[in-house]
Enzyme design. Structure first.
Site, mmCIF file in Angstrom:
data_model
loop_
_atom_site.group_PDB
_atom_site.id
_atom_site.type_symbol
_atom_site.label_atom_id
_atom_site.label_comp_id
_atom_site.label_asym_id
_atom_site.label_seq_id
_atom_site.Cartn_x
_atom_site.Cartn_y
_atom_site.Cartn_z
ATOM 1 N N ASP A 295 0.922 -1.405 -0.132
ATOM 2 C CA ASP A 295 0.083 -0.103 -0.013
ATOM 3 C C ASP A 295 0.906 1.323 0.037
ATOM 4 O O ASP A 295 1.565 1.365 0.887
ATOM 5 C CB ASP A 295 -0.891 0.151 1.293
ATOM 6 N N TYR B 126 2.790 10.152 -0.892
ATOM 7 C CA TYR B 126 3.819 9.551 -0.006
ATOM 8 C C TYR B 126 5.128 9.883 -0.527
ATOM 9 O O TYR B 126 6.219 9.762 0.032
ATOM 10 C CB TYR B 126 3.699 8.013 0.203
ATOM 11 N N LYS C 28 -2.964 5.413 -3.971
ATOM 12 C CA LYS C 28 -4.151 6.567 -3.686
ATOM 13 C C LYS C 28 -3.909 7.916 -4.697
ATOM 14 O O LYS C 28 -2.599 8.375 -4.603
ATOM 15 C CB LYS C 28 -4.149 7.067 -2.429
ATOM 16 N N HIS D 286 -7.810 9.069 -1.772
ATOM 17 C CA HIS D 286 -6.930 9.262 -0.366
ATOM 18 C C HIS D 286 -7.918 9.857 0.752
ATOM 19 O O HIS D 286 -7.949 9.337 1.801
ATOM 20 C CB HIS D 286 -5.856 10.089 -0.722
#
Ligand code: NDP
Length: 293
Positions: free
Chosen positions: A44, A49, A74, A107
Site C-alpha cells: 500500500d 507519500y 491513492k 485518499h
C-alpha cells in the site's frame, strides 16, 4: 498462509499487506524488498507519500511475477476532478512502472468540494472499465461521504481504508462499509499513530490488555493486533522499515485469538482519532502538488 479477501467485484486481495507511509523515498525499495522476501504480496502506497518509485523498483527487482503482487495506491486531493484524476493515474502508473494498478483509492473525501470528489471517482470508474485498474475504492470516507458518493456514482467502492486500531475502532463506519459489501482496510493497524503522534499518551504497543493477551499466546503486541484485524475480517497494512519487525508483523498465521480476547480488544476503543478529522479536509489546508515524475 495469508488470508485472501474477495472484493465485491470478485478480485482477490491478500488481507495482510505492507504500508509505506512515512517511509523515506530512499529507503522504500529496501523496505518493500524485505516485505516481499518475507511473503507480503500486498503493498500500500499513495501518490502523496512520494515513494511510489521505490515500491515499483522493489517489485521489479524481486523476480516475482507482476500478477503475484497486489499494488495499491491513492490519488491525492489536489488531483481530484475527472480529467485530473485520469492524469493522476498516469503519474502513479509511470512512477510505479506498471500498466495496471490492482486497487486505486481516493485518499480522502473533499467534503466542501464534493463535486470534485465525485468527478475523481467517476474517473476511477472509467479506469476500471478500461481495465487499467482491477478494483477501485476510497479512504477516510465517513458514512455520510459514502452515502453521498453512492447516490451519484455507479460502482460501489471495493475498499474503504480507514484508521482502525484498538484505541479507535470506528464500529459504525465499519458497519456502514459492511452493509455495502465494502472491505474495511485498517490503516495504522497496530496503532502506530498512537505512538508517533501520541503526544505523551500511552500507545497500543504498551497497552496492558494487549500485552496480557500477547503473553498468553507467546507473541508480541503487534502480532495480537494484526490477528484481531484478520479474525474480524479486515485487511491490515502495517508499516515498518526494520527487517525484524517486517518479519514479526507477517508471522501471524500460526495462532488464533479467542472470541473473548477479540471482545476485550474491541472494548479498548477510546473514540479518539489520531489522524485528521475527515470533515475538515480542504484543498487550502491539505493541498499539495503531486509531481509528474
Ligand atoms: P502502523 O500501525 O503500521 O505502525 C507503524 C509504526 O509502528 C512505525 O512507527 C513503525 O516503526 C512501528 N512498528 C512497526 N512494527 C512494529 C512492531 N512490530 N513493534 C513495534 N513497533 C512497530 O501505522 P501507520 O500509520 O504507518 O499505518 C500503516 C499504513 O497504513 C501506512 O504505512 C500507510 O500505508 C497506511 N496509512 C494510510 C493512511 C490514510 O490516510 N489512508 C494514513 C496513515 C497510514 P518502524 O518503521 O521504525 O518499525
Amino acid at each position: 498462509m495469508n488470508n485472501i479477501l474477495t472484493l465485491n467485484n470478485g478480485v482477490e486481495m491478500p488481507a495482510l499487506g505492507f504500508g509505506v507511509f512515512q517511509t523515506p523515498p530512499d529507503e522504500t525499495a529496501e523496505a518493500v524488498a524485505g516485505a516481499l522476501a518475507t511473503g507480503y504480496r500486498l503493498i500500500d502506497t499513495a501518490a502523496a507519500y512520494g515513494n511510489e518509485r521505490g515500491v515499483g523498483d522493489a517489485i521489479r527487482a524481486s523476480g516475482l511475477a507482476r500478477d503475484d503482487v497486489f499494488i495499491e495506491t491513492k490519488i491525492w486531493i489536489s488531483d481530484y476532478g475527472y480529467d485530473q484524476t485520469l492524469h493522476a493515474f498516469d503519474k502513479s502508473a509511470r512512477k510505479l512502472g506498471v500498466d495496471t494498478i490492482d486497487l486505486l483509492l481516493l485518499h480522502q473525501a473533499l467534503p466542501g468540494e464534493f463535486d470534485e470528489t465525485v468527478g475523481a471517482y467517476r474517473a476511477l470508474e472509467r479506469l476500471l472499465a478500461e481495465g487499467k485498474v482491477r478494483a477501485i475504492g476510497v479512504s477516510n470516507f465517513m458514512p455520510a461521504h459514502l452515502a453521498s458518493l453512492l447516490g451519484q456514482t455507479e460502482i460501489v467502492p471495493a475498499v474503504n481504508q480507514i484508521e482502525v486500531h484498538p484505541y479507535f475502532t470506528q464500529a459504525e463506519l465499519q458497519a456502514a462499509d459492511a452493509e455495502q459489501g465494502i472491505v474495511t482496510q485498517a490503516w495504522s493497524p497496530i496503532g502506530g499513530i498512537t505512538s508517533y503522534r501520541g503526544e505523551g499518551a500511552t500507545s497500543t504497543f504498551t497497552d496492558p490488555v494487549i500485552l496480557a493477551i500477547a503473553e498468553e499466546h507467546g507473541t508480541s503486541a503487534a502480532q495480537v493486533m494484526l490477528r484481531w484485524h484478520l479474525q474480524e475480517g479486515r485487511s491490515a497494512i502495517p508499516k515498518s522499515v526494520k527487517p525484524e519487525r517486517i518479519r514479526e508483523n507477517f508471522d501471524v498465521f500460526d495462532f488464533e485469538l479467542l472470541d473473548d480476547e477479540l471482545r476485550r480488544i474491541d472494548a479498548l476503543d477510546r473514540g479518539v482519532r489520531g489522524g485528521p478529522e475527515p470533515d475538515v479536509i480542504t484543498l487550502e489546508s491539505f493541498g499539495r502538488d503531486i509531481p509528474e515524475d
